[in-house]
Design a protein around this motif. Structure first.
Motif, PDB file in Angstrom:
ATOM      1  N   TYR A 198       3.325  -1.887   4.869  1.00  0.00           N
ATOM      2  CA  TYR A 198       4.139  -0.907   4.151  1.00  0.00           C
ATOM      3  C   TYR A 198       4.976  -0.094   5.129  1.00  0.00           C
ATOM      4  O   TYR A 198       4.459   0.497   6.079  1.00  0.00           O
ATOM      5  CB  TYR A 198       3.239   0.011   3.340  1.00  0.00           C
ATOM      6  CG  TYR A 198       3.978   1.160   2.668  1.00  0.00           C
ATOM      7  CD1 TYR A 198       4.941   0.897   1.699  1.00  0.00           C
ATOM      8  CD2 TYR A 198       3.718   2.485   3.000  1.00  0.00           C
ATOM      9  CE1 TYR A 198       5.633   1.936   1.077  1.00  0.00           C
ATOM     10  CE2 TYR A 198       4.391   3.529   2.386  1.00  0.00           C
ATOM     11  CZ  TYR A 198       5.353   3.245   1.441  1.00  0.00           C
ATOM     12  OH  TYR A 198       6.041   4.267   0.842  1.00  0.00           O
ATOM     13  N   THR A 225      -0.752   4.782  -4.437  1.00  0.00           N
ATOM     14  CA  THR A 225      -1.674   4.276  -3.418  1.00  0.00           C
ATOM     15  C   THR A 225      -3.065   4.104  -4.008  1.00  0.00           C
ATOM     16  O   THR A 225      -3.518   4.916  -4.833  1.00  0.00           O
ATOM     17  CB  THR A 225      -1.738   5.224  -2.206  1.00  0.00           C
ATOM     18  OG1 THR A 225      -2.140   6.527  -2.654  1.00  0.00           O
ATOM     19  CG2 THR A 225      -0.385   5.321  -1.537  1.00  0.00           C
ATOM     20  N   LYS A 233      -8.413  -0.580   3.964  1.00  0.00           N
ATOM     21  CA  LYS A 233      -6.962  -0.451   3.898  1.00  0.00           C
ATOM     22  C   LYS A 233      -6.555   0.381   2.693  1.00  0.00           C
ATOM     23  O   LYS A 233      -7.384   0.733   1.842  1.00  0.00           O
ATOM     24  CB  LYS A 233      -6.311  -1.837   3.825  1.00  0.00           C
ATOM     25  CG  LYS A 233      -6.694  -2.642   2.600  1.00  0.00           C
ATOM     26  CD  LYS A 233      -6.123  -4.050   2.651  1.00  0.00           C
ATOM     27  CE  LYS A 233      -6.618  -4.864   1.458  1.00  0.00           C
ATOM     28  NZ  LYS A 233      -6.135  -6.262   1.508  1.00  0.00           N
ATOM     29  N   VAL A 234      -5.286   0.698   2.636  1.00  0.00           N
ATOM     30  CA  VAL A 234      -4.718   1.406   1.496  1.00  0.00           C
ATOM     31  C   VAL A 234      -3.656   0.498   0.877  1.00  0.00           C
ATOM     32  O   VAL A 234      -2.692   0.126   1.551  1.00  0.00           O
ATOM     33  CB  VAL A 234      -4.098   2.755   1.916  1.00  0.00           C
ATOM     34  CG1 VAL A 234      -3.443   3.424   0.712  1.00  0.00           C
ATOM     35  CG2 VAL A 234      -5.146   3.660   2.525  1.00  0.00           C
ATOM     36  N   GLU A 235      -3.871   0.119  -0.372  1.00  0.00           N
ATOM     37  CA  GLU A 235      -2.902  -0.719  -1.065  1.00  0.00           C
ATOM     38  C   GLU A 235      -1.821   0.156  -1.697  1.00  0.00           C
ATOM     39  O   GLU A 235      -2.124   1.187  -2.309  1.00  0.00           O
ATOM     40  CB  GLU A 235      -3.586  -1.569  -2.136  1.00  0.00           C
ATOM     41  CG  GLU A 235      -4.535  -2.608  -1.551  1.00  0.00           C
ATOM     42  CD  GLU A 235      -5.158  -3.486  -2.610  1.00  0.00           C
ATOM     43  OE1 GLU A 235      -4.990  -3.165  -3.818  1.00  0.00           O
ATOM     44  OE2 GLU A 235      -5.805  -4.491  -2.255  1.00  0.00           O
ATOM     45  N   VAL A 236      -0.575  -0.259  -1.533  1.00  0.00           N
ATOM     46  CA  VAL A 236       0.564   0.530  -2.004  1.00  0.00           C
ATOM     47  C   VAL A 236       1.307  -0.257  -3.076  1.00  0.00           C
ATOM     48  O   VAL A 236       1.595  -1.452  -2.906  1.00  0.00           O
ATOM     49  CB  VAL A 236       1.521   0.877  -0.843  1.00  0.00           C
ATOM     50  CG1 VAL A 236       2.709   1.690  -1.362  1.00  0.00           C
ATOM     51  CG2 VAL A 236       0.785   1.638   0.238  1.00  0.00           C
ATOM     52  N   SER A 254      -1.159   7.294   8.508  1.00  0.00           N
ATOM     53  CA  SER A 254      -1.843   8.572   8.698  1.00  0.00           C
ATOM     54  C   SER A 254      -2.328   8.764  10.132  1.00  0.00           C
ATOM     55  O   SER A 254      -3.122   9.663  10.402  1.00  0.00           O
ATOM     56  CB  SER A 254      -3.031   8.684   7.727  1.00  0.00           C
ATOM     57  OG  SER A 254      -3.942   7.611   7.911  1.00  0.00           O
ATOM     58  N   LYS A 298      -6.429   4.212   7.969  1.00  0.00           N
ATOM     59  CA  LYS A 298      -6.384   2.906   7.335  1.00  0.00           C
ATOM     60  C   LYS A 298      -4.956   2.373   7.298  1.00  0.00           C
ATOM     61  O   LYS A 298      -3.997   3.134   7.240  1.00  0.00           O
ATOM     62  CB  LYS A 298      -6.935   2.986   5.909  1.00  0.00           C
ATOM     63  CG  LYS A 298      -8.415   3.341   5.857  1.00  0.00           C
ATOM     64  CD  LYS A 298      -8.927   3.393   4.432  1.00  0.00           C
ATOM     65  CE  LYS A 298     -10.424   3.711   4.390  1.00  0.00           C
ATOM     66  NZ  LYS A 298     -10.946   3.766   3.010  1.00  0.00           N
ATOM     67  N   GLN A 299      -4.865   1.071   7.318  1.00  0.00           N
ATOM     68  CA  GLN A 299      -3.567   0.410   7.279  1.00  0.00           C
ATOM     69  C   GLN A 299      -3.045   0.364   5.845  1.00  0.00           C
ATOM     70  O   GLN A 299      -3.771   0.014   4.911  1.00  0.00           O
ATOM     71  CB  GLN A 299      -3.675  -1.005   7.841  1.00  0.00           C
ATOM     72  CG  GLN A 299      -2.341  -1.680   8.070  1.00  0.00           C
ATOM     73  CD  GLN A 299      -2.502  -3.077   8.641  1.00  0.00           C
ATOM     74  OE1 GLN A 299      -3.471  -3.774   8.341  1.00  0.00           O
ATOM     75  NE2 GLN A 299      -1.548  -3.488   9.467  1.00  0.00           N
ATOM     76  N   TYR A 300      -1.753   0.714   5.698  1.00  0.00           N
ATOM     77  CA  TYR A 300      -1.107   0.704   4.382  1.00  0.00           C
ATOM     78  C   TYR A 300      -0.434  -0.652   4.174  1.00  0.00           C
ATOM     79  O   TYR A 300       0.379  -1.094   4.999  1.00  0.00           O
ATOM     80  CB  TYR A 300      -0.081   1.827   4.278  1.00  0.00           C
ATOM     81  CG  TYR A 300      -0.685   3.202   4.085  1.00  0.00           C
ATOM     82  CD1 TYR A 300      -0.496   3.894   2.895  1.00  0.00           C
ATOM     83  CD2 TYR A 300      -1.449   3.803   5.077  1.00  0.00           C
ATOM     84  CE1 TYR A 300      -1.056   5.155   2.707  1.00  0.00           C
ATOM     85  CE2 TYR A 300      -2.022   5.056   4.903  1.00  0.00           C
ATOM     86  CZ  TYR A 300      -1.812   5.727   3.711  1.00  0.00           C
ATOM     87  OH  TYR A 300      -2.355   6.970   3.527  1.00  0.00           O
ATOM     88  N   TYR A 355      -0.144   1.990   9.881  1.00  0.00           N
ATOM     89  CA  TYR A 355      -1.161   3.049   9.895  1.00  0.00           C
ATOM     90  C   TYR A 355      -0.426   4.391   9.791  1.00  0.00           C
ATOM     91  O   TYR A 355      -0.202   5.093  10.783  1.00  0.00           O
ATOM     92  CB  TYR A 355      -1.996   2.966  11.169  1.00  0.00           C
ATOM     93  CG  TYR A 355      -2.840   1.717  11.259  1.00  0.00           C
ATOM     94  CD1 TYR A 355      -4.133   1.684  10.735  1.00  0.00           C
ATOM     95  CD2 TYR A 355      -2.328   0.558  11.845  1.00  0.00           C
ATOM     96  CE1 TYR A 355      -4.896   0.530  10.800  1.00  0.00           C
ATOM     97  CE2 TYR A 355      -3.093  -0.602  11.907  1.00  0.00           C
ATOM     98  CZ  TYR A 355      -4.370  -0.608  11.383  1.00  0.00           C
ATOM     99  OH  TYR A 355      -5.122  -1.750  11.444  1.00  0.00           O
ATOM    100  N   GLU A 359      -6.859   3.431  -2.438  1.00  0.00           N
ATOM    101  CA  GLU A 359      -7.613   3.341  -1.199  1.00  0.00           C
ATOM    102  C   GLU A 359      -8.764   2.363  -1.351  1.00  0.00           C
ATOM    103  O   GLU A 359      -9.588   2.461  -2.270  1.00  0.00           O
ATOM    104  CB  GLU A 359      -8.134   4.731  -0.809  1.00  0.00           C
ATOM    105  CG  GLU A 359      -8.576   4.800   0.634  1.00  0.00           C
ATOM    106  CD  GLU A 359      -8.682   6.228   1.145  1.00  0.00           C
ATOM    107  OE1 GLU A 359      -9.338   6.415   2.169  1.00  0.00           O
ATOM    108  OE2 GLU A 359      -8.104   7.133   0.513  1.00  0.00           O
TER     109      GLU A 359
END
Length: 855
Positions: A419, A451, A457-460, A370, A395-397, A368, A453
């Motif tokens: 991430y 990234t 979650k946030v996909e990296v 942020s 949100k979890q990255y 997380y 969003e």
């Protein structure tokens, strides 16, 4: 210096014997090298100077009149140490930093007596003396003599305090208690220094913030006893008074002062003041005010000291605030409950911050990125405060994809995963290193993080872009340092291509180490950025040419095993090796004479070995004599291919099972492949070991056979290792026509545990022409300091007499637990194995033990 000048002048007349065409002129003979070859190829003396500088063998290197002049350091031939009654010579030798057969800097000899005296002083010999003398031969070899007069361990006679102020008898007794020294105690110099530090700390705790204490002198009273002179500069005596503190006592507040550690000055006073204010505000005293005043006095302090200062710290605590209104804005369950618990009584700002910071760190470590928090306070006049807390984890990255552009390097990362920016940066460094190892020495790897969003979650996506630049060409290779091995043999190992490939160099260095000819190999790379050329230097140092090895071990299979080997290395300057090997255990007696080389061209190793072997087996004794010859090819540092030719005559006796022949001659050709990707040979935790072999037997015994073994290693949670192994073998010959010594049997600590060696002989009890063995080991690291594992295992296996039995693969099964300790000298194994399918007449379990060697 005069002696060195004379020797250097004399040696100038002898340099013709040490160089060719007078291009390289040295005061002493150089070890084997290819410097002239490098010069003939490049005509570059500056490059040659740079290469010689990498060796650290020379005190000066100069270019003059189109020649290079070398002043080589002397080589230590012999280090004589005498008078060391209390310590091993190896301990003294380590202190000197000198190694026999290595060059050394003569200026360092001046510091050796001092270092040895310091070593002895730390061990309690305060008055040891050391004399050092050195002798040099005209060809640059030195003999250094160290004569040590240890004396006796020193005891304390008395401590004499020297001070700028008078010290009462009562204070003297107190100081002695702090030092923890009394008459008759042994004196260890390093411990004395620690005790002096303790006395200084004691004085500063007593208010002498400017005090200074040091060991002034050590006076030898007689052979055993000494006086210590301890100088104390008290400086000013400071007394700290706290005024106005009602909520907290002086002991709590004194911990916030920085004067004891850093001495008295106004900066430290301000720092202490800030600490007190921060502490109070953290406990809810939001209106606290702190001030200080310092006054000096010439009056006597308790009739002892004439000068002291008083530090008054005035504290106006104000009200201790309680929370009136609390508002928590968060997307995280559990934050509200934690905050309410902390603020249920008074407003504790410090504990609140610690709680929120800890939660922030936890969420950040879980991806997380942020996550953030804030605290807003609205202080009222009635001792109440409104607190507004904002805590959002966001949100979890999740790292979902890794792209590589313009190049490709294998990355062992299981996706998707949390991430971690630091991990991505480390991957970037690894990729850059890999790119440079592939010859793109100016290459770089750029990182672009994309990234996307989503709802929860946030996909990296990590996009690595390679900027390769030009691949470097191989330049010259400078080889220096061996007194025995021809540089040509070292160059054979490199198998250089037109462009630089670090894997080729890695294989060459591994082969040089495996040759056991060197105790030191240092590769140096010199980059020519303008011409995109990489020059290399291999700096070597010979190990002993003769080696006598011996080992003793024990296992429940072979019981005691003793072996000895005499090895002669680097014969005829071409790395040839000869050895005699003897082995005796309850399992076998083995005699072997070998001759060959580990450093042949094209990455080859080859040995021929006549031998005689007697095996004492469960169902027979086997006596064999003959010879074998093998050629081994190293494709890289993981994979090697070996072809073996063996011719032997064998005879059987003490047979308890039938055999079609009791004596036979055999010629055998075998081709084996080994792929060793274990991350460690001693204690592997990752990777695999694959071994396969196909053979053809001729003469009296005619058959084809194949064997393979695959062992995997996987680590979990940094302390658990799962290691399964599958092994099988098949002889394409009717079992009844095979001599019993050619058949397969299982059992033993390194085979099917729970059975004795050769105990598993198949359903018919006569051995087999095939086998299957499956081992499953689960190791738990229970004592990391000593690398001790708890082991649990489950084994399956059997031998078979025909293909029908082999296909049905009916197994014998065992399981157990044990202790496993891997060491470079061999593993210690203790295990308890239980038969899961015990048959009538068989024991139900077996305790197995092995120490010293892996049998």
């Amino acid at each position: 210096m005069v002696y060195r000048f004379i020797v250097f002048t004399l040696m100038l007349f002898w340099t013709v014997a040490y160089c060719s065409d007078d291009v390289i002129i040295s005061n002493y003979k150089l070890p084997k090298n290819n410097a002239l070859e490098v010069y003939e190829k490049t005509k570059d003396l500056e490059l040659l100077k740079t290469l010689f500088e990498q060796t650290n063998d020379f005190e000066s290197i100069e270019i003059k009149d189109n020649k290079i002049f070398l002043e080589k350091k002397p080589t230590l031939k012999t280090l004589n140490i005498s008078g060391n009654k209390s310590f091993w010579k190896s301990e003294i030798k380590a202190i000197t930093g000198l190694n026999e057969n290595y060059t050394f800097d003569t200026s360092l000899l001046q510091t050796i007596p001092l270092r040895i005296r310091q070593f002895y002083a730390d061990k309690g010999f305060l008055f040891t003396t050391v004399d050092i003398t050195s002798n040099y031969t005209p060809d640059g070899y030195a003999t250094i003599n160290l004569k040590i007069n240890e004396g006796k361990k020193t005891k304390l006679n008395d401590i004499i305090f020297l001070s700028d102020q008078s010290i009462s008898e009562l204070d003297r007794i107190t100081f002695l208690k702090v030092l923890k020294l009394k008459k008759g105690d042994y004196l260890y110099f390093d411990e004395i220094e620690k005790k002096i530090e303790n006395l200084l700390s004691f004085l500063r705790k007593g208010g002498y913030y400017d005090a200074f204490v040091n060991l002034q002198d050590i006076e030898q009273v007689n052979e055993n006893y000494a006086n210590l002179y301890v100088a104390i500069n008290f400086g000013t005596k400071y007394t700290v008074n706290f005024k106005g503190n009602k909520a907290f006592n002086e002991n709590e507040l004194r911990k916030l002062l920085t004067l004891e550690e850093n001495g008295f000055n106004h900066y430290q006073l301000n720092k202490s003041k800030e600490n007190i204010i921060e502490f109070y505000k953290g406990q809810g005293f939001l209106d606290v005010d702190v001030s200080y005043e310092v006054s000096e006095s010439e009056d006597l302090y308790q009739g002892l000291y004439s000068l002291f200062s008083i530090i008054n710290i005035n504290i106006e605590e104000g009200q201790r605030y309680k929370v009136d209104k609390l508002e928590v804005k968060t997307d995280t369950p559990g934050i509200m409950d934690g905050v309410k618990k902390i603020l249920s009584n008074y407003y504790n700002q410090r504990e609140l911050k610690e709680f929120l910071e800890k939660r922030e760190e936890d969420f950040y470590s879980k991806g997380y990125l942020s996550v953030n928090y804030s605290i807003k306070e609205n202080v009222k006049d009635n001792g109440l405060v409104d607190v507004e807390i904002s805590f959002y984890k966001g949100k979890q990255y999740i790292l979902t994809k890794i792209n590589q552009e313009n190049y490709k390097t294998k990355i062992e990362v299981k996706l998707p995963k949390i991430y971690d920016p630091k991990e991505i940066v480390e991957i970037q460094k690894t990729l850059k290193k890999s790119l440079q190892e592939d010859g793109f020495l100016d290459g770089d790897v750029l990182l672009n993080v994309i990234t996307q969003e989503k709802e929860d979650k946030v996909e990296v996506i990590a996009d690595f872009v390679y900027e390769k630049g030009s691949i470097y060409k191989n330049g010259i290779t400078f080889i220096y340092g061996s007194n025995y091995l021809n540089p040509k043999v070292v160059k054979w190992q490199l198998r250089e291509k037109d462009t630089f490939d670090s894997k080729v160099v890695d294989v060459a260095i591994n082969r040089l180490y495996d040759s056991r000819l060197f105790d030191y190999i240092n590769p140096v790379f010199l980059k020519n950025e303008e011409e995109k050329v990489l020059d290399k230097a291999l700096i070597l140092h010979d190990d002993k040419r003769g080696l006598l090895q011996g080992s003793v071990g024990y296992s429940t299979d072979q019981q005691f095993k003793v072996s000895a080997a005499l090895i002669l290395k680097n014969l005829f300057s071409y790395g040839l090796e000869s050895s005699i090997y003897l082995e005796r255990s309850n399992f076998q007696t083995n005699y072997r004479l070998s001759f060959g080389s580990r450093l042949l061209p094209y990455g080859l190793t080859s040995f021929i070995s006549p031998y005689k072997n007697i095996q004492y087996r469960r169902y027979f004794n086997l006596s064999s004599q003959g010879f074998d010859f093998f050629i081994e090819k190293f494709h890289n540092k993981f994979v090697r291919l070996r072809i073996t030719f063996e011719s032997k005559d064998s005879s059987l006796d003490k047979l308890t099972l039938p055999s079609p022949v009791k004596s036979y001659s055999q010629f055998k050709i075998s081709l084996s492949l080994t792929d060793d990707h274990r991350n460690s040979k001693i204690d592997p935790k990752k990777g695999y070991l694959f071994i396969s072999k196909i053979s053809k037997s001729f003469k009296d015994i005619d058959y084809y056979s194949g064997e393979l073994s695959l062992r995997l290693y996987s680590e979990f949670f940094n302390y658990l290792v799962f290691s399964p192994r599958f092994s099988t073998g098949y002889i394409f010959k009717n079992n009844n026509t095979l001599p019993i010594s050619e058949r397969y049997f299982l059992g033993g600590i390194s085979s099917l545990r729970g059975f004795g060696i050769d105990e598993v002989a198949g359903e018919k009890g006569i051995g087999g022409n095939s086998f299957i063995l499956i081992n499953n080991d689960l190791r738990f690291l229970v004592y990391p300091k000593y690398n001790i594992y708890l082991l649990t295992f489950y084994d399956l296996g059997n031998v078979y007499t025909d293909f029908k039995e082999y296909k049905s693969h009916k197994f014998r099964k065992t399981a157990g637990i044990g202790i496993y300790v891997p060491t470079p000298a061999g593993s210690l194994i203790l295990d308890y194995a239980k038969k899961l399918d015990r048959k009538p007449g068989e024991s139900g379990y077996r305790i197995e033990f092995s120490i010293g060697l892996d049998f």
